[in-house]
Every structure is written in C-alpha cells, then in structure tokens.
Design a protein around this motif. Sequence first.
Motif, PDB file in Angstrom:
ATOM      1  N   MET A  78       0.838  -1.218   0.000  1.00  0.00           N
ATOM      2  CA  MET A  78       0.000   0.000   0.000  1.00  0.00           C
ATOM      3  C   MET A  78       0.866   1.259   0.000  1.00  0.00           C
ATOM      4  N   LYS A  79       2.054   1.136   0.612  1.00  0.00           N
ATOM      5  CA  LYS A  79       2.883   2.325   0.716  1.00  0.00           C
ATOM      6  C   LYS A  79       3.870   2.385  -0.438  1.00  0.00           C
ATOM      7  N   PHE A 112      -1.243   7.505  -3.158  1.00  0.00           N
ATOM      8  CA  PHE A 112      -1.690   6.124  -2.966  1.00  0.00           C
ATOM      9  C   PHE A 112      -2.434   5.544  -4.156  1.00  0.00           C
ATOM     10  N   ASP A 115      -8.469   1.656   3.749  1.00  0.00           N
ATOM     11  CA  ASP A 115      -7.419   0.741   3.308  1.00  0.00           C
ATOM     12  C   ASP A 115      -6.044   1.368   3.481  1.00  0.00           C
ATOM     13  N   ILE A 116      -5.943   2.631   3.074  1.00  0.00           N
ATOM     14  CA  ILE A 116      -4.650   3.315   3.148  1.00  0.00           C
ATOM     15  C   ILE A 116      -4.147   3.347   4.585  1.00  0.00           C
ATOM     16  N   LEU A 117      -5.052   3.651   5.502  1.00  0.00           N
ATOM     17  CA  LEU A 117      -4.644   3.833   6.893  1.00  0.00           C
ATOM     18  C   LEU A 117      -4.587   2.520   7.677  1.00  0.00           C
ATOM     19  N   ASP A 135      -5.517   6.814  14.379  1.00  0.00           N
ATOM     20  CA  ASP A 135      -5.405   6.462  12.962  1.00  0.00           C
ATOM     21  C   ASP A 135      -3.947   6.489  12.516  1.00  0.00           C
ATOM     22  N   ALA A 140      -2.361   3.414  13.778  1.00  0.00           N
ATOM     23  CA  ALA A 140      -2.807   2.257  12.985  1.00  0.00           C
ATOM     24  C   ALA A 140      -2.036   2.192  11.667  1.00  0.00           C
ATOM     25  N   TYR A 141      -1.869   3.347  11.039  1.00  0.00           N
ATOM     26  CA  TYR A 141      -1.121   3.393   9.785  1.00  0.00           C
ATOM     27  C   TYR A 141       0.305   2.892   9.979  1.00  0.00           C
ATOM     28  N   SER A 175       0.513  -0.758  10.555  1.00  0.00           N
ATOM     29  CA  SER A 175       0.168  -1.554   9.375  1.00  0.00           C
ATOM     30  C   SER A 175       1.266  -1.556   8.321  1.00  0.00           C
ATOM     31  N   PHE A 176       1.912  -0.401   8.144  1.00  0.00           N
ATOM     32  CA  PHE A 176       2.765  -0.267   6.960  1.00  0.00           C
ATOM     33  C   PHE A 176       4.184   0.208   7.199  1.00  0.00           C
TER      34      PHE A 176
END
Lengths: 210, 210
Positions: A1-2, A55, A76-78, B200, B203-204, B207-208
């Motif tokens: 995603m990143k 993104f 989804d991004i976050l 948030d 969370a980001y 996740s990434f």
Amino acid sequence: MKFAKIPMATIVRLSIYMRALKELLDSDVDVISSERLAKLCGVNPAQIRKDLAYFGEFGVRGVGYRINELVNQIKDILGLNRPWNLAMVGLGNLGSALVRHGNFIKHGYVFTAAFDTDPQKVGKELSNGLIINHVSELEDIVQERDVHVGIIATPPGEAQSVANQLVLAGINGILNFAPVQIQVPDCCHVENVDFTIKLDSIAYHLSFED
Amino acid sequence: MKFAKIPMATIVRLSIYMRALKELLDSDVDVISSERLAKLCGVNPAQIRKDLAYFGEFGVRGVGYRINELVNQIKDILGLNRPWNLAMVGLGNLGSALVRHGNFIKHGYVFTAAFDTDPQKVGKELSNGLIINHVSELEDIVQERDVHVGIIATPPGEAQSVANQLVLAGINGILNFAPVQIQVPDCCHVENVDFTIKLDSIAYHLSFED
DNA sequence: ATAAGTATGTGAGTTTATTCACATTAGTCA
DNA sequence: TGACTAATGTGAATAAACTCACATACTTAT
C-alpha cells in the motif's frame, strides 16, 4: 500500500478527510469534489488531490470522488479495515472518561484491557464490562487479549515505566496522554495528546496575533 | 514580543521545551545545553536555538541556558505570565473529567464557567465548586467572568452552534474536543484535539511502517 | 458524433521549515 | 594575561511541504 515516503501531515489529513466524508455518508449526495471537501476540511483542494495521489487514483475526472468508495479507500490506506484492540493504563478521571467515550468504538477501536495500580480500582468493572487489572499483569494480559495499542493516562511520573512495560509486552503503538515525552525504541510509534500545549498556542495567539 | 513571522511549529515546540524545563526546575542542575534539552524533547539541537532566536538571545555561549530564566522567558513569549480563564461547554464524561484534571491549573489555566444543556446537569456543582449553567446564559456569564478561552466537549452535532455562541460572546480562542471541523471568523483561533485521529496515525504505522 | 463543461492528476515553481557548519563569545585554568 | 574549551547564534545549504496551472479524461447535451 505504501509507495513512497509519505509526509506525516498527509496521514493526519487523510483521517480528517475521512471524518468529513463519513458525515456525508448519510446525506443525499454521493459524489464530492476536492474543492468542496477542501472547504469542509479547511485545506487547499490541490492538497487533497496530492495527498490521495500518493496512494493511487481514486477520483473520476470531471466528476469528483464517490464518497463511500473514498471512505473505504482511505480506510485501506490507513489500515482501518480491521478492528484494533486498545489497552487503557491509568483509570483516573481522564482514563475512565476515555474508556466510556463513544468515539473510539465508532471508529473501530475496542478496549480489551484496562490497568491501574490502585488496589481500590483493581477488580472493579467498567461501564463496558471490562475488569480493571493490576499493572503487574500487563504483559500477560496484553498478549492474551491481542492488544495492539496502549493508551497511557497515568500521572506523568509513571508514564515512562508504563511505556517500558508496554514495549516489553510487544506493543508497538502508544497513545500518550501524560504530559511528558516518553522514550521508546524505534520499533514503537508514540503519539502524544497534550491539551495544555494546545492551550499554550491559543494563549500565544490571543496575546500577540492581531 | 513578536518580531517576525513565527512558524506555528515553533510555538508548539516552545511549549514542549517549557514542559521539559519545568521538570528540571526541582533537580540540582540549573543550566542546560541545547543538546541535552534536544535529547529530552526529541528534536535537533539547532532547532531549539533557532526557535529561541526568533525571540532574542537567551543563552550564554560556552555555557548553555539557565533553566529558570529560560522558563520565564518562554512564558513571556507565549503570554503565559498571567492567568487565563476557561469555560467548559459540555459536561459529559470527557468534559467533567477535564474540569477535574489537574493539568490545567498547574499551567495557569482556571475554569471560571461551565455550561450544558441537560436540565439534569444545570445547577449541579462540580468538584472545583463551579456551578453548571445553561448554555442559554453563555453570553452573559462569559462576559461577566472574563472568560478568555472556550472548551467544547459537546457531541459533534452541537459543536458548531456552541462555537457560534462563544464567538458572539466575544471569545477569540477555542479548544475543540468535538470530532468535527468548526467554522469561525478569522479573529478566533481554534485548536482541535481529536485522539481518534492520533490513533489512525498509529494504525497506519503499525500496518505499513517497518 | 461532436462540442462544451467540469474536475481530476501531476510536473514545475514557490514557499516554508529543518539541518549543517562555523564564526563568535563566555568561562576556566595555567 | 593568554590560550583552550565549550556551546550559543546564525547565514547558507538542504530538505520538505504546499500551491499553481494546465493537460487529461469523463459526462452530458445537442
């Protein structure tokens, strides 16, 4: 995603866009332009498009963004298309109020554990049914209940020690309400919430901006 | 006091420096270098010197900064060498907890009024002795008690209307805990506190970012 | 089918913020 | 008194973020 190095400010703004978009979900419009969303969020329209462009392409040229699609895409991004489990540490005024506060659950955050050191509090049941555990049990319970994020709402003097225990328990995300800068290893991401700092900014503006 | 266009980020950092310095006031050291302070605050040493340089020369070359002098100088810069009166609007879980929270008074912020619309709450006395008034009395009481800053802790749907009333009452500074973007005239400065946005970000990262 | 209208996506330009690097100055010790 | 050390203050360099302006692409209406 990143895909590239994303400015932190972009991530924060994505949350803000999502909040505004969620408000619009119930309304009759289902498409919005960057211009209108920008006005709602108090930013520049090009900023919104740039932020999203990091993104992918989520809009339709000549039309705008379909609101519910965009909400899902930002989720989804976050990484918000899944539940996140929270542990509250420190159930004083603030901690207790936060656990009761509806905003967390509304956005997919669930308290699955609560800790304090006060023997008066340990064993008590919170309004959401959670039982307060002693901080000494933190490591075990955090792992047992798959806690992802720790929230520190203790007095400042205890914040660092709590942070250490959270890190030991394998937690990589901390939301810190204690008004001290806590030190953690690089693997752990800390966000601070300090409202008196915000008040200081207001005081400065009231004193000298005119 | 204000000499040039100061970055907002500088103002925020000055608050952070001040918090760290205040912690050191009780300790045995009375001088600190930008390098040590930087480590405590998690910033670059040159950043600290630049931030301070906007406002004057507060250090001693070869030595560092005298802690208690610097605290006072930052207070002068931010406009904190005087009390600021606050009004809380919305005494649900969060609002009530904030009024009880010791951090405000510790930094010179005093609640002098409290408002709600719930007839169950109006007339009740808070732990600090304040009586909750009905929001309809807001304008009069704000002026009577010389309130400088309004704090909004209402449900999101009421936040804008409360903001309007605060502005009408002559308030130029608002700290907004409601998770909506409120619109105010330019004369009024708004700071938002939204912890789910901070979550948030966490969370980001979880996740990434690795 | 074509033209008109609209709003995205994005390279280039601009502004703003951060970091570097060093000249400057205060303090210390011989 | 003079050399040495240490840490500030700051111009210059770098990096980051934001805004502009327009080519692109989708929709609608004629």
